[in-house]
Design an enzyme around this catalytic site. Structure first.
Site, PDB file in Angstrom:
ATOM      1  N   ASP A   1      13.611 -20.190 -28.414  1.00 35.11           N
ATOM      2  CA  ASP A   1      13.645 -19.577 -29.530  1.00 35.11           C
ATOM      3  C   ASP A   1      12.878 -20.539 -30.596  1.00 35.11           C
ATOM      4  O   ASP A   1      13.266 -21.610 -31.045  1.00 35.11           O
ATOM      5  CB  ASP A   1      14.966 -19.127 -30.310  1.00 35.11           C
TER       6      ASP A   1
ATOM      7  N   ASP B   1      -0.185  -5.817 -36.676  1.00 35.23           N
ATOM      8  CA  ASP B   1      -0.510  -4.488 -36.578  1.00 35.23           C
ATOM      9  C   ASP B   1       0.251  -3.799 -37.483  1.00 35.23           C
ATOM     10  O   ASP B   1       0.203  -2.511 -37.676  1.00 35.23           O
ATOM     11  CB  ASP B   1      -0.609  -3.858 -35.045  1.00 35.23           C
TER      12      ASP B   1
ATOM     13  N   LYS C   1      14.903  -2.577 -37.779  1.00 33.63           N
ATOM     14  CA  LYS C   1      16.271  -2.159 -38.304  1.00 33.63           C
ATOM     15  C   LYS C   1      16.388  -3.338 -39.487  1.00 33.63           C
ATOM     16  O   LYS C   1      16.467  -4.379 -39.272  1.00 33.63           O
ATOM     17  CB  LYS C   1      17.293  -2.392 -37.212  1.00 33.63           C
TER      18      LYS C   1
ATOM     19  N   ASP D   1       7.269 -10.060 -33.671  1.00 38.88           N
ATOM     20  CA  ASP D   1       8.074  -8.799 -33.637  1.00 38.88           C
ATOM     21  C   ASP D   1       8.382  -8.182 -35.201  1.00 38.88           C
ATOM     22  O   ASP D   1       8.897  -9.150 -35.950  1.00 38.88           O
ATOM     23  CB  ASP D   1       9.381  -8.932 -32.779  1.00 38.88           C
TER      24      ASP D   1
ATOM     25  N   GLU E   1       1.473 -22.323 -30.627  1.00 39.01           N
ATOM     26  CA  GLU E   1       1.311 -20.946 -30.593  1.00 39.01           C
ATOM     27  C   GLU E   1       2.958 -20.455 -30.540  1.00 39.01           C
ATOM     28  O   GLU E   1       3.592 -20.812 -29.544  1.00 39.01           O
ATOM     29  CB  GLU E   1       0.521 -20.411 -29.726  1.00 39.01           C
TER      30      GLU E   1
ATOM     31  N   GLU F   1       7.827 -19.407 -26.124  1.00 42.66           N
ATOM     32  CA  GLU F   1       8.013 -17.992 -25.985  1.00 42.66           C
ATOM     33  C   GLU F   1       9.421 -17.948 -25.753  1.00 42.66           C
ATOM     34  O   GLU F   1       9.903 -18.669 -24.542  1.00 42.66           O
ATOM     35  CB  GLU F   1       6.974 -17.587 -24.788  1.00 42.66           C
TER      36      GLU F   1
HETATM   37  C1  LIG Z   1       4.990  -8.158 -29.919  1.00 44.46           C
HETATM   38  S1  LIG Z   1       4.903  -9.911 -28.919  1.00 44.46           S
HETATM   39  C2  LIG Z   1       3.371 -10.271 -29.043  1.00 44.46           C
HETATM   40  C3  LIG Z   1       2.688 -11.133 -28.094  1.00 44.46           C
HETATM   41  C4  LIG Z   1       1.470 -11.747 -28.201  1.00 44.46           C
HETATM   42  N1  LIG Z   1       1.388 -12.650 -29.386  1.00 44.46           N
HETATM   43  C5  LIG Z   1       0.255 -10.701 -28.252  1.00 44.46           C
HETATM   44  O1  LIG Z   1      -0.287 -10.591 -29.159  1.00 44.46           O
HETATM   45  O2  LIG Z   1       0.179 -10.100 -27.394  1.00 44.46           O
HETATM   46  C6  LIG Z   1       5.873 -10.888 -29.715  1.00 44.46           C
HETATM   47  C7  LIG Z   1       6.431 -11.964 -28.901  1.00 44.46           C
HETATM   48  O3  LIG Z   1       6.940 -13.027 -29.544  1.00 44.46           O
HETATM   49  C8  LIG Z   1       7.927 -13.635 -28.606  1.00 44.46           C
HETATM   50  N2  LIG Z   1       9.077 -13.812 -29.801  1.00 44.46           N
HETATM   51  C9  LIG Z   1       9.648 -13.221 -30.589  1.00 44.46           C
HETATM   52  N3  LIG Z   1      10.524 -14.220 -31.455  1.00 44.46           N
HETATM   53  C10 LIG Z   1      10.357 -15.306 -31.004  1.00 44.46           C
HETATM   54  C11 LIG Z   1      11.041 -16.682 -31.054  1.00 44.46           C
HETATM   55  N4  LIG Z   1      11.959 -16.461 -32.142  1.00 44.46           N
HETATM   56  N5  LIG Z   1      10.700 -17.689 -30.518  1.00 44.46           N
HETATM   57  C12 LIG Z   1       9.391 -17.605 -29.505  1.00 44.46           C
HETATM   58  N6  LIG Z   1       9.064 -16.326 -29.303  1.00 44.46           N
HETATM   59  C13 LIG Z   1       9.529 -15.359 -29.892  1.00 44.46           C
HETATM   60  C14 LIG Z   1       8.610 -12.227 -27.935  1.00 44.46           C
HETATM   61  O4  LIG Z   1       9.429 -12.720 -26.736  1.00 44.46           O
HETATM   62  C15 LIG Z   1       7.066 -11.551 -27.443  1.00 44.46           C
HETATM   63  O5  LIG Z   1       6.838 -11.975 -26.522  1.00 44.46           O
END
Ligand SMILES: C[S@@+](CC[C@H](N)C(=O)[O-])C[C@H]1O[C@@H](n2cnc3c(N)ncnc32)[C@H](O)[C@@H]1O
Length: 211
Positions: free
Chosen positions: A80, A139, A107, A103, A28, A53
């Site tokens: 990352d 979403d 921008k 995310d 995940e 994460e």
């Molecule tokens: C909008 S949140 C959604 C969290 C979860 N999946 C949920 O549905 O509640 C996006 C998550 O992805 C993580 N994230 C974003 N880019 C990432 C990356 N390149 N590698 C690992 N995690 C990442 C962010 O830190 C954040 O916790």
């Protein structure tokens, strides 16, 4: 392999040793506070789940909760995913991929940070075993629409819709507020399905920013 001369992508962690068994390995990316990670690992003791994460505090939270629930099939990595992926998993080693609410990076100058693009989907095809599945939820309507094109362009097959087995942390909130969620599932077909050649990157989409 000659030690010291291996390319970085030839040196993978030994997941069987680290989990202490040989089980289907799932990944995940971006679990946030771990709604899916914790419940999916608990409901499926037959699989091992690695989550990556970027936010350290979320990693610590998931680890603490996993420990409390006695989950031995969940490993939390901080970093990352876009950088770590090619270093962590050999080709065809994954039985499933979960990407929930990546995310959107609204921008224009941040569009390059969007997780699900054509390169990422092609990399997922390499890492997933034939028949392995992708569970993609968002979403953002445009991310859903363009994301589907991106997965299909890489050669994935769309699977019929099914109600989700577990909800992500964000999805639980939307289940109360009624905000729409777009859920799609894909299957990695046998290796001879070729990606569709195209100029699109999968990152060009625009949408109305959510309040
Ligand atoms: C909008 S949140 C959604 C969290 C979860 N999946 C949920 O549905 O509640 C996006 C998550 O992805 C993580 N994230 C974003 N880019 C990432 C990356 N390149 N590698 C690992 N995690 C990442 C962010 O830190 C954040 O916790």
């Amino acid at each position: 392999m000659v030690f010291g001369c291996a390319e970085p992508h030839e040196l993978y962690p030994d997941w069987k040793r680290d989990f202490g068994r040989d089980a289907p390995l799932e990944l995940e990316i971006g679990p946030g506070r771990g709604g899916v990670a914790l419940d999916h690992a608990a409901r499926h003791p037959e699989i091992d789940l690695v989550v990556i994460e970027a936010r350290r505090s979320d990693c610590e939270l998931i680890r603490a909760r996993a420990l409390k629930r006695g989950l031995r099939n969940l490993m939390v990595l901080h970093g990352d995913a876009r950088l770590l992926l090619p270093r962590l998993f050999p080709p065809r080693s994954l039985a499933g991929l979960h990407v929930q609410f990546p995310d959107p990076w609204w921008k224009r100058r941040h569009h390059k940070r969007r997780l699900v693009d054509v390169d990422f989907a092609l990399q997922a095809r390499r890492l997933l075993a034939p028949g392995a599945t992708v569970d993609f939820r968002t979403d953002v309507a445009a991310y859903a629409r363009e994301g589907e094109q991106t997965w299909v362009q890489a050669g994935f097959e769309r699977l019929p819709d099914e109600p989700p087995e577990v909800l992500s942390t964000r999805e639980r909130r939307y289940a109360v507020t009624g905000q729409p969620v777009f859920r799609t599932r894909f299957r990695n077909p046998p290796a001879d399905i070729r990606p569709i050649q195209s100029e699109r990157t999968g990152r060009e989409w625009r949408d109305v920013r959510r309040k």
